[in-house]
Enzyme design. Sequence first.
Site, PDB file in Angstrom:
ATOM      1  N   SER A 144       0.786  -1.105   0.084  1.00  0.00           N
ATOM      2  CA  SER A 144      -0.051   0.022   0.031  1.00  0.00           C
ATOM      3  C   SER A 144       0.829   1.171  -0.008  1.00  0.00           C
ATOM      4  O   SER A 144       2.096   1.180   0.319  1.00  0.00           O
ATOM      5  CB  SER A 144      -0.843  -0.076   0.989  1.00  0.00           C
ATOM      6  OG  SER A 144      -1.711   1.315   1.535  1.00  0.00           O
ATOM      7  N   TYR A 158      -1.711  -0.937  10.397  1.00  0.00           N
ATOM      8  CA  TYR A 158      -1.689  -1.506   9.208  1.00  0.00           C
ATOM      9  C   TYR A 158      -0.570  -1.074   8.359  1.00  0.00           C
ATOM     10  O   TYR A 158      -0.058  -1.738   7.586  1.00  0.00           O
ATOM     11  CB  TYR A 158      -3.173  -1.007   8.737  1.00  0.00           C
ATOM     12  CG  TYR A 158      -3.043  -1.044   7.035  1.00  0.00           C
ATOM     13  CD1 TYR A 158      -3.766  -2.275   6.567  1.00  0.00           C
ATOM     14  CD2 TYR A 158      -2.910  -0.064   6.310  1.00  0.00           C
ATOM     15  CE1 TYR A 158      -3.922  -2.430   5.262  1.00  0.00           C
ATOM     16  CE2 TYR A 158      -3.168  -0.057   4.686  1.00  0.00           C
ATOM     17  CZ  TYR A 158      -3.635  -1.348   4.336  1.00  0.00           C
ATOM     18  OH  TYR A 158      -3.759  -1.513   2.861  1.00  0.00           O
TER      19      TYR A 158
HETATM   20  P1  NAP Z   1     -11.262  -6.455   1.029  1.00  0.00           P
HETATM   21  O1  NAP Z   1     -12.241  -5.857  -0.315  1.00  0.00           O
HETATM   22  O2  NAP Z   1     -11.771  -6.153   2.391  1.00  0.00           O
HETATM   23  O3  NAP Z   1     -11.161  -7.660   0.588  1.00  0.00           O
HETATM   24  C1  NAP Z   1     -10.332  -8.806   1.327  1.00  0.00           C
HETATM   25  C2  NAP Z   1     -10.172 -10.044   0.975  1.00  0.00           C
HETATM   26  O4  NAP Z   1      -9.077 -10.715   1.746  1.00  0.00           O
HETATM   27  C3  NAP Z   1     -11.378 -10.842   0.893  1.00  0.00           C
HETATM   28  O5  NAP Z   1     -11.380 -11.700  -0.068  1.00  0.00           O
HETATM   29  C4  NAP Z   1     -11.324 -11.576   2.120  1.00  0.00           C
HETATM   30  O6  NAP Z   1     -12.228 -12.667   2.435  1.00  0.00           O
HETATM   31  C5  NAP Z   1      -9.764 -11.819   2.276  1.00  0.00           C
HETATM   32  N1  NAP Z   1      -9.194 -12.078   3.546  1.00  0.00           N
HETATM   33  C6  NAP Z   1      -9.026 -11.466   4.851  1.00  0.00           C
HETATM   34  N2  NAP Z   1      -8.616 -11.885   5.860  1.00  0.00           N
HETATM   35  C7  NAP Z   1      -8.130 -13.227   5.256  1.00  0.00           C
HETATM   36  C8  NAP Z   1      -7.343 -14.493   5.736  1.00  0.00           C
HETATM   37  N3  NAP Z   1      -7.019 -14.335   7.112  1.00  0.00           N
HETATM   38  N4  NAP Z   1      -6.943 -15.283   5.045  1.00  0.00           N
HETATM   39  C9  NAP Z   1      -7.617 -15.514   3.602  1.00  0.00           C
HETATM   40  N5  NAP Z   1      -8.189 -14.330   3.112  1.00  0.00           N
HETATM   41  C10 NAP Z   1      -8.502 -13.428   3.840  1.00  0.00           C
HETATM   42  O7  NAP Z   1      -9.840  -5.772   0.834  1.00  0.00           O
HETATM   43  P2  NAP Z   1      -9.144  -4.856  -0.312  1.00  0.00           P
HETATM   44  O8  NAP Z   1      -9.474  -3.376  -0.087  1.00  0.00           O
HETATM   45  O9  NAP Z   1      -9.399  -5.407  -1.715  1.00  0.00           O
HETATM   46  O10 NAP Z   1      -7.532  -5.093   0.038  1.00  0.00           O
HETATM   47  C11 NAP Z   1      -6.752  -6.107  -0.479  1.00  0.00           C
HETATM   48  C12 NAP Z   1      -5.327  -5.744  -0.216  1.00  0.00           C
HETATM   49  O11 NAP Z   1      -5.253  -4.455  -0.800  1.00  0.00           O
HETATM   50  C13 NAP Z   1      -4.849  -5.688   1.131  1.00  0.00           C
HETATM   51  O12 NAP Z   1      -3.662  -6.262   1.294  1.00  0.00           O
HETATM   52  C14 NAP Z   1      -4.781  -4.228   1.536  1.00  0.00           C
HETATM   53  O13 NAP Z   1      -4.097  -3.710   2.440  1.00  0.00           O
HETATM   54  C15 NAP Z   1      -4.494  -3.633  -0.085  1.00  0.00           C
HETATM   55  N6  NAP Z   1      -4.712  -2.307  -0.159  1.00  0.00           N
HETATM   56  C16 NAP Z   1      -6.086  -1.877  -0.511  1.00  0.00           C
HETATM   57  C17 NAP Z   1      -6.449  -0.624  -0.882  1.00  0.00           C
HETATM   58  C18 NAP Z   1      -7.766   0.056  -1.150  1.00  0.00           C
HETATM   59  O14 NAP Z   1      -7.938   1.056  -1.525  1.00  0.00           O
HETATM   60  N7  NAP Z   1      -8.600  -0.846  -1.135  1.00  0.00           N
HETATM   61  C19 NAP Z   1      -5.565   0.548  -1.031  1.00  0.00           C
HETATM   62  C20 NAP Z   1      -3.914  -0.059  -0.668  1.00  0.00           C
HETATM   63  C21 NAP Z   1      -3.600  -1.642  -0.240  1.00  0.00           C
HETATM   64  P3  NAP Z   1     -12.657 -13.507   3.630  1.00  0.00           P
HETATM   65  O15 NAP Z   1     -12.858 -12.524   4.698  1.00  0.00           O
HETATM   66  O16 NAP Z   1     -13.627 -14.580   3.229  1.00  0.00           O
HETATM   67  O17 NAP Z   1     -11.195 -14.300   4.046  1.00  0.00           O
END
Ligand code: NAP
Length: 260
Positions: A144, A158
């Site tokens: 991130s 985080y």
């Molecule tokens: P999200 O929409 O909340 O999706 C998270 C995913 O991870 C879901 O499929 C969830 O499914 C799974 N997950 C969570 N805990 C888990 C575990 N212990 N084991 C296996 N699967 C797990 O999140 P997102 O926003 O797409 O973020 C994804 C990645 O991008 C993260 O690493 C985050 O730090 C990074 N990121 C996001 C943003 C943003 O703007 N959204 C920006 C920078 C970085 P289950 O709950 O069913 O396990």
Amino acid sequence: MLAESLKGKSVIVTGASKGIGKGIAGVFARHGAKVLVVARDLQAAETTAREFVAAGGTASGFSADVTRLEGMEKMAQAAAERHGGIDVLCANAGIFPQVKMEDMSPETWDEVMATNLKGTFLSVKACIPYLRKSGQGRIVITSSITGPVTGFPGWTHYGATKAGQLGFMRTASMELAKYRITVNAVLPGNIVTEGLEALGPDYMKGMAEAVPLGTLGQVEDIGHAALFFASREAGYITGQTLIVDGGQVLPESPDALKQM
Ligand code: NAP
């Protein structure tokens, strides 16, 4: 050609049932890769995989928790059995409960460390034996801008994990170089996901105004960056980061944005 080099490759994406992981998995599926969609919720993982299959791709769902080595080993085994090996691991699963330090419990800190940082290590560790056999082994970590480059109140834990992933990556890329496995990281800015949309249009508009390119990122923007790192053509790039944020980290003050 870059777009061709993923055809038939076996790709695991953790945290792929929704959000950025779904975007990454979808881009790989559209480029002819065989994708294992991993999340804890099996039904959600399978629903997402079915969407890719309906669009002509090859994908299936798998339930595993990135905080458990046994689960990661079963995940790697399943990908190898279903898809004939593992060529690419996208270590993407992550959580971001927003809570300021003074209110944060040690348990919350540990949970975020376990998922984001230890989960990256465990997923990589479990896939190494298979990635070694690939000959084009690739690991792409979703980090991130928050942590490595910027700060945001409520995300000390985080930010520490997202910066920690890069420290992990730099030594992992050296340890795995002898197997020709590369390890790189994509650093997303603000990307439109189901979670962000739930915060409402005003929040989304405010966030977009902070981005020089004027819009929030799409999950596919992260998918395309991951696809590049995973391609045959990126085989000489390892231990590197790519910020995908529409220029969000560039303005040195709010005034800089106003003067554009
Ligand atoms: P999200 O929409 O909340 O999706 C998270 C995913 O991870 C879901 O499929 C969830 O499914 C799974 N997950 C969570 N805990 C888990 C575990 N212990 N084991 C296996 N699967 C797990 O999140 P997102 O926003 O797409 O973020 C994804 C990645 O991008 C993260 O690493 C985050 O730090 C990074 N990121 C996001 C943003 C943003 O703007 N959204 C920006 C920078 C970085 P289950 O709950 O069913 O396990």
